[in-house]
Write a protein that holds these residues in place. Structure first.
Motif, PDB file in Angstrom:
ATOM      1  N   VAL A   2      36.044  41.317   0.714  1.00  0.00           N
ATOM      2  CA  VAL A   2      34.632  41.339   0.331  1.00  0.00           C
ATOM      3  C   VAL A   2      34.290  39.973  -0.252  1.00  0.00           C
ATOM      4  N   ALA A  24      26.801  40.892  -1.476  1.00  0.00           N
ATOM      5  CA  ALA A  24      28.140  41.185  -0.979  1.00  0.00           C
ATOM      6  C   ALA A  24      28.135  41.226   0.539  1.00  0.00           C
ATOM      7  N   SER A  25      29.233  40.778   1.129  1.00  0.00           N
ATOM      8  CA  SER A  25      29.400  40.834   2.584  1.00  0.00           C
ATOM      9  C   SER A  25      30.853  41.155   2.894  1.00  0.00           C
ATOM     10  N   THR A  28      32.051  45.857   2.787  1.00  0.00           N
ATOM     11  CA  THR A  28      31.249  46.395   1.686  1.00  0.00           C
ATOM     12  C   THR A  28      31.303  47.915   1.617  1.00  0.00           C
ATOM     13  N   ARG A  53      28.893  53.171  -7.971  1.00  0.00           N
ATOM     14  CA  ARG A  53      28.365  53.016  -6.623  1.00  0.00           C
ATOM     15  C   ARG A  53      26.966  53.608  -6.482  1.00  0.00           C
ATOM     16  N   ARG A  72      21.577  48.069  -8.615  1.00  0.00           N
ATOM     17  CA  ARG A  72      22.134  47.708  -7.310  1.00  0.00           C
ATOM     18  C   ARG A  72      21.302  48.353  -6.216  1.00  0.00           C
ATOM     19  N   ASN A  74      22.217  49.391  -2.556  1.00  0.00           N
ATOM     20  CA  ASN A  74      23.322  49.510  -1.606  1.00  0.00           C
ATOM     21  C   ASN A  74      22.886  49.205  -0.170  1.00  0.00           C
ATOM     22  N   LYS A  76      21.030  46.829   0.667  1.00  0.00           N
ATOM     23  CA  LYS A  76      21.067  45.364   0.773  1.00  0.00           C
ATOM     24  C   LYS A  76      22.399  44.796   0.322  1.00  0.00           C
ATOM     25  N   ASN A  77      23.328  45.661  -0.082  1.00  0.00           N
ATOM     26  CA  ASN A  77      24.641  45.208  -0.588  1.00  0.00           C
ATOM     27  C   ASN A  77      24.465  44.167  -1.694  1.00  0.00           C
ATOM     28  N   THR A  78      23.577  44.446  -2.602  1.00  0.00           N
ATOM     29  CA  THR A  78      23.238  43.489  -3.654  1.00  0.00           C
ATOM     30  C   THR A  78      23.215  44.177  -5.008  1.00  0.00           C
TER      31      THR A  78
END
Length: 124
Positions: A2, A24-25, A28, A53, A72, A74, A76-78
């Motif tokens: 990650v 995050a990339s 994920t 989470r 967060r 999720n 956008k994984n940010t």
């Protein structure tokens, strides 16, 4: 693996606000808890905020409770850290961290992935 990339740091006057972001990339789908840590020169790295989470459980250090908010997205994984009423003692490099463990987690050893950090400087 990650990968985490922080943004949003900078110079601000005492009493001001900043919003940090961490994108995050990679793998994920495995990420559970995420957190924000900071480290000032000559000091140990400390957890300022962490989030599960789902976002339903959070942790804040006493020093930032009531001033900082972690959230967060999720989709956008940010993960974000909204910092209000900033003080000179908040000056530090801020790091984003992620782990496959369920959270929130306040211990740095529990985190597997780290960003490179973003500098936050609060002038008096």
């Amino acid at each position: 693996q990650v990968q985490l990339v922080e943004s949003g740091g900078g110079l601000v006057q005492a009493g001001g606000s900043l919003r940090l972001s961490c994108a995050a990339s990679g793998r994920t789908f495995s990420v559970e808890a995420m957190g924000w840590f900071r480290q000032a020169p000559g000091q140990e790295r400390e957890c300022v905020a962490a989030i599960s989470r789902s976002g339903g459980s959070t942790y804040y250090a006493d020093s930032v409770l009531g001033r900082f908010t972690i959230s967060r997205d999720n989709a956008k994984n940010t993960v974000y850290l909204q910092m209000n009423s900033l003080k000179p003692e908040d000056t530090a490099v801020y790091y984003c961290a992620a782990t496959d463990y369920a959270g929130p987690r306040r211990v740095s050893a529990d985190y597997d992935y780290w960003g490179r950090g973003t500098q936050v400087t609060v002038s008096s």
